[in-house]
Design an enzyme around this catalytic site. Structure first.
Site, PDB file in Angstrom:
ATOM      1  N   ARG A  50       6.430  -6.584  -8.629  1.00  0.00           N
ATOM      2  CA  ARG A  50       6.946  -5.882  -7.458  1.00  0.00           C
ATOM      3  C   ARG A  50       5.788  -5.307  -6.646  1.00  0.00           C
ATOM      4  O   ARG A  50       5.045  -4.461  -7.147  1.00  0.00           O
ATOM      5  CB  ARG A  50       7.908  -4.768  -7.884  1.00  0.00           C
ATOM      6  CG  ARG A  50       9.196  -5.307  -8.500  1.00  0.00           C
ATOM      7  CD  ARG A  50      10.077  -4.199  -9.011  1.00  0.00           C
ATOM      8  NE  ARG A  50       9.485  -3.550 -10.175  1.00  0.00           N
ATOM      9  CZ  ARG A  50      10.077  -2.587 -10.877  1.00  0.00           C
ATOM     10  NH1 ARG A  50      11.283  -2.155 -10.519  1.00  0.00           N
ATOM     11  NH2 ARG A  50       9.486  -2.061 -11.935  1.00  0.00           N
ATOM     12  N   ASP A  52       4.028  -3.304  -3.327  1.00  0.00           N
ATOM     13  CA  ASP A  52       4.299  -2.150  -2.474  1.00  0.00           C
ATOM     14  C   ASP A  52       4.328  -2.549  -1.004  1.00  0.00           C
ATOM     15  O   ASP A  52       3.939  -3.656  -0.627  1.00  0.00           O
ATOM     16  CB  ASP A  52       3.221  -1.080  -2.669  1.00  0.00           C
ATOM     17  CG  ASP A  52       3.262  -0.448  -4.048  1.00  0.00           C
ATOM     18  OD1 ASP A  52       4.360  -0.383  -4.636  1.00  0.00           O
ATOM     19  OD2 ASP A  52       2.195  -0.025  -4.538  1.00  0.00           O
ATOM     20  N   TYR A 110      -4.776 -10.873  -8.713  1.00  0.00           N
ATOM     21  CA  TYR A 110      -4.770 -10.283  -7.380  1.00  0.00           C
ATOM     22  C   TYR A 110      -6.135 -10.478  -6.732  1.00  0.00           C
ATOM     23  O   TYR A 110      -7.171 -10.489  -7.410  1.00  0.00           O
ATOM     24  CB  TYR A 110      -4.481  -8.780  -7.440  1.00  0.00           C
ATOM     25  CG  TYR A 110      -3.036  -8.417  -7.678  1.00  0.00           C
ATOM     26  CD1 TYR A 110      -2.187  -8.107  -6.611  1.00  0.00           C
ATOM     27  CD2 TYR A 110      -2.518  -8.364  -8.967  1.00  0.00           C
ATOM     28  CE1 TYR A 110      -0.869  -7.758  -6.826  1.00  0.00           C
ATOM     29  CE2 TYR A 110      -1.195  -8.015  -9.194  1.00  0.00           C
ATOM     30  CZ  TYR A 110      -0.377  -7.711  -8.118  1.00  0.00           C
ATOM     31  OH  TYR A 110       0.934  -7.360  -8.341  1.00  0.00           O
ATOM     32  N   ARG A 197      -5.691  -1.019  -6.047  1.00  0.00           N
ATOM     33  CA  ARG A 197      -6.124  -0.230  -4.891  1.00  0.00           C
ATOM     34  C   ARG A 197      -6.994   0.951  -5.328  1.00  0.00           C
ATOM     35  O   ARG A 197      -7.928   1.337  -4.630  1.00  0.00           O
ATOM     36  CB  ARG A 197      -4.903   0.240  -4.103  1.00  0.00           C
ATOM     37  CG  ARG A 197      -4.168  -0.901  -3.403  1.00  0.00           C
ATOM     38  CD  ARG A 197      -2.805  -0.482  -2.916  1.00  0.00           C
ATOM     39  NE  ARG A 197      -2.887   0.632  -1.986  1.00  0.00           N
ATOM     40  CZ  ARG A 197      -1.824   1.312  -1.566  1.00  0.00           C
ATOM     41  NH1 ARG A 197      -0.611   0.991  -2.010  1.00  0.00           N
ATOM     42  NH2 ARG A 197      -1.969   2.311  -0.714  1.00  0.00           N
TER      43      ARG A 197
END
Length: 265
Positions: A50, A52, A110, A197
């Site tokens: 999921r 953001d 990622y 992040r």
């Protein structure tokens, strides 16, 4: 019932994240509406990861169950005809009921793309992160090496993270420069909320010389989010790979990787 797995690509800046919300402006919401119309019944999606608000995906994987009997092309071309331009279904395959897009994923990958230039990007606004000061990619590459292996990533975990454990196995962590762009690549068995992040934010602090290379390992060992850098912008973050055991008829024997490449335009 039939279980269908699909590969999805989307530009996250067009949506309020993946997970369904009451306002209906999420990736899950628009996909479920289109899938339900093709199926002529309510469809519920389950995804590999999921994302953001503002986070993109070049290789998201999801599955749904349906009693509808449709050719696989209907779950691609038919659904795409009903979707907004910022999201697309790339492929669809039928899998058995043992498959689960989230729980059976063995790895996720990622990439964060950071524009490192004096002025912010215009053509790539929302698609890359930005930092104006010159960053030393060699220092960041040295700092990121300590992340490989099995670690407690509490220092890089969002306060509201719901994961049962902060321990993750990082298989790959790299930083490289391509001209004015820095590419941060992370591959692990899973990630915590805001983990990447927060890692990028800490690496930027090292890259601009605020902290020494060793600070990254100090943060890792401290297991204290308060000591780390602020959470970096979601703009340049892409879910670009999900891997599964090769027992299902998924593309590329279950190693579904689509790294976003430069230039993006």
């Amino acid at each position: 019932m039939r279980r269908i797995a699909i590969g999805v690509e989307y530009a996250g800046d067009a949506f309020c994240g993946w997970q369904s919300q009451a306002h209906g402006q999420t990736v899950q919401d628009v996909l479920e509406r289109a899938l339900s119309e093709i199926a002529a019944e309510r469809v519920r999606l389950h995804c590999a990861g999921r994302t953001d608000t503002g986070v993109h995906a070049s290789a998201q994987v999801a599955h749904f169950d349906t009693s509808a009997r449709r050719p696989l092309s209907a779950w691609v071309r038919g659904v795409n005809a009903l979707l907004p331009s910022a999201v697309v279904v790339r492929w669809a395959v039928e899998v058995d009921e043992a498959f689960h897009a989230r729980f059976l994923a063995t790895e996720r990958q990622y990439r964060y793309i950071l524009h490192n230039a004096p002025t912010r990007p215009a053509m790539l606004a929302g698609r890359v992160g930005w930092f104006h000061q010159v960053l030393d990619e060699q220092r960041m590459a040295e700092a990121v090496a300590c992340l490989v292996g099995t670690h407690d990533f509490s220092s890089f975990r969002a306060a509201g993270c719901q994961a049962k454990t902060p321990i993750r196995v990082m298989h790959e962590a790299r930083v490289a420069r391509q001209g004015e762009y820095l590419l941060f690549d992370f591959r692990a068995n899973g990630f915590l909320h805001h983990m990447i992040r927060n890692l990028v934010g800490a690496l930027v602090y090292v890259g601009k010389g605020r902290y020494p290379v060793e600070w990254m390992n100090e943060l890792l060992q401290a297991r204290d989010r308060v000591r780390a850098a602020p959470t970096f912008s979601p703009d340049g973050l892409y879910l670009c790979g999900v891997s599964y055991p090769p027992r299902w008829p998924l593309p590329y024997d279950g190693r579904i990787i689509a790294l976003p490449q430069l230039p993006l335009v």
